[in-house]
Design an enzyme around this catalytic site. Structure first.
Site, PDB file in Angstrom:
ATOM      1  N   ASP A   1      62.907   1.027  67.841  1.00 55.31           N
ATOM      2  CA  ASP A   1      61.938   0.083  68.404  1.00 55.31           C
ATOM      3  C   ASP A   1      62.557  -1.310  68.585  1.00 55.31           C
ATOM      4  OD1 ASP A   1      59.343   0.862  69.116  1.00 55.31           O
ATOM      5  OD2 ASP A   1      58.727   1.069  67.028  1.00 55.31           O
TER       6      ASP A   1
ATOM      7  N   LYS B   1      55.437  11.028  73.035  1.00 52.70           N
ATOM      8  CA  LYS B   1      56.804  10.766  72.564  1.00 52.70           C
ATOM      9  C   LYS B   1      57.438  12.059  72.072  1.00 52.70           C
ATOM     10  CE  LYS B   1      55.886   5.978  71.335  1.00 52.70           C
ATOM     11  NZ  LYS B   1      55.368   5.051  70.350  1.00 52.70           N
TER      12      LYS B   1
ATOM     13  N   GLN C   1      54.524   4.023  64.367  1.00 51.46           N
ATOM     14  CA  GLN C   1      53.584   3.582  65.408  1.00 51.46           C
ATOM     15  C   GLN C   1      52.697   2.448  64.895  1.00 51.46           C
ATOM     16  OE1 GLN C   1      53.598   4.812  68.578  1.00 51.46           O
ATOM     17  NE2 GLN C   1      51.943   3.463  69.192  1.00 51.46           N
TER      18      GLN C   1
HETATM   19  N1  GUN Z   1      52.323   0.291  69.482  1.00 48.34           N
HETATM   20  C1  GUN Z   1      52.205  -0.153  70.747  1.00 48.34           C
HETATM   21  N2  GUN Z   1      53.418  -0.268  71.313  1.00 48.34           N
HETATM   22  C2  GUN Z   1      54.313   0.121  70.385  1.00 48.34           C
HETATM   23  C3  GUN Z   1      55.724   0.239  70.388  1.00 48.34           C
HETATM   24  O1  GUN Z   1      56.420  -0.047  71.371  1.00 48.34           O
HETATM   25  N3  GUN Z   1      56.284   0.681  69.225  1.00 48.34           N
HETATM   26  C4  GUN Z   1      55.540   0.986  68.136  1.00 48.34           C
HETATM   27  N4  GUN Z   1      56.183   1.390  67.044  1.00 48.34           N
HETATM   28  N5  GUN Z   1      54.225   0.892  68.108  1.00 48.34           N
HETATM   29  C5  GUN Z   1      53.619   0.471  69.234  1.00 48.34           C
END
Ligand code: GUN
Length: 295
Positions: free
Chosen positions: A120, A53, A97
């Site tokens: 998100d 990311k 995350q």
């Molecule tokens: N963990 C697995 N997928 C995601 C996601 O799309 N966003 C976040 N914040 N954590 C994750």
């Protein structure tokens, strides 16, 4: 006849190029979109995601703020960090995350993020806005799936869509997006009766259950579009390999179009995170919605 392969990697590159173009347009107004990613602990898969990311955020010209916190970080300290990021005008998007360690209440953390910075789309305000057809931040993976479906079909109006999986991250928001596009939507899950027959009614089949290769070709209506959200690591001799929730080898013989794993939905998720960050930045600055990045 074998299915067309939907190339998520190539599509994600197109989305990233659109993002980069918007970012350079914003730069002319001295605006730099910023994304803050918070990681608590050292989960290896999460570390890989967070690294990717950060790398892609910088590649499209945005500012990346990474906050890697010790696994023993208290909930109070995490909430204090989120409060600081909420107040920071250089930060337009905040992502914590998941999963977070057990001693931290994930719902409390998600609720603490300013909904306008919730790239998100997990804050209940955004969940509610999406469900009522209002302007929301849309969860990245379902957004990526919808973009691919629109690209393939144009209108989804009247199509039968079956979403297998009812998670808050994928299944439920995916169903909302399909409904918003006037598909007829069913959510299937572990208690669904005769799930195979139900799946065979689907013109659009979304697999988001996290069970390796559960959906085989005989579950699929000939010509259907199959979107495989699963990313499962399975043993492969001495090593491991990634497989989806769909048994690709049998499904590709029946479907009309299918996303592979890897190289399907996965790359679209990060591309949509970047897209959401630009959207959040434009909204924060009172600018028009960026074309081609929102729905
Ligand atoms: N963990 C697995 N997928 C995601 C996601 O799309 N966003 C976040 N914040 N954590 C994750």
């Amino acid at each position: 006849m074998t299915a067309d392969i939907i190339d998520g990697k190539a599509f994600a590159a197109t989305v990233r190029a659109r993002v980069a173009e918007h970012v350079s347009r914003l730069a002319k107004q001295s605006i730099t979109p910023g994304l803050a990613v918070v990681l608590v602990g050292e989960d290896p898969a999460s570390q890989v995601y967070v690294r990717n990311k950060g790398k892609q955020t910088v590649e499209v010209g945005m500012a990346s703020f990474e906050h890697k916190l010790d696994v023993n970080t208290s909930e109070a300290d995490l909430l204090a960090l989120i409060a600081r990021l909420n107040a920071d005008p250089a930060v337009h998007g905040i992502l914590c995350q998941l999963p977070v360690p057990d001693h931290i209440d994930a719902d409390k953390v998600l609720a603490a993020i300013d909904p306008a910075k919730d790239v998100d789309g997990f804050h209940i305000s955004n969940v509610g806005l999406l469900a009522t057809g209002q302007k929301a931040m849309v969860p990245c993976t379902p957004l990526g799936c919808l973009m691919m479906l629109r690209e393939r079909h144009g209108s989804l109006s009247g199509m039968n869509a079956v979403v297998v999986g009812r998670s808050n991250i994928v299944g439920k928001p995916m169903a909302q997006l399909l409904l918003r596009d006037s598909a007829t939507v069913t959510i299937a899950h572990s208690r669904t009766r005769d799930i195979e027959a139900l799946c065979r009614t689907a013109d659009i089949l979304i697999a988001a259950v996290g069970r390796p290769q559960m959906i085989t070709g005989d579950w699929i209506k000939p010509g259907a579009t199959v979107i495989d959200v699963g990313i499962n690591r399975v043993p492969n001799g001495e090593k491991t390999r990634l497989v989806g929730d769909v048994d690709f080898a049998s499904a590709v013989e029946v479907a009309g179009a299918i996303t592979p794993v890897p190289g399907g939905v996965g790359p679209m998720t990060i591309a949509c995170l970047l897209a959401n960050t630009v959207t959040a930045c434009c909204r924060a600055n009172g600018l028009p919605e960026p074309e081609g990045l929102t729905i």
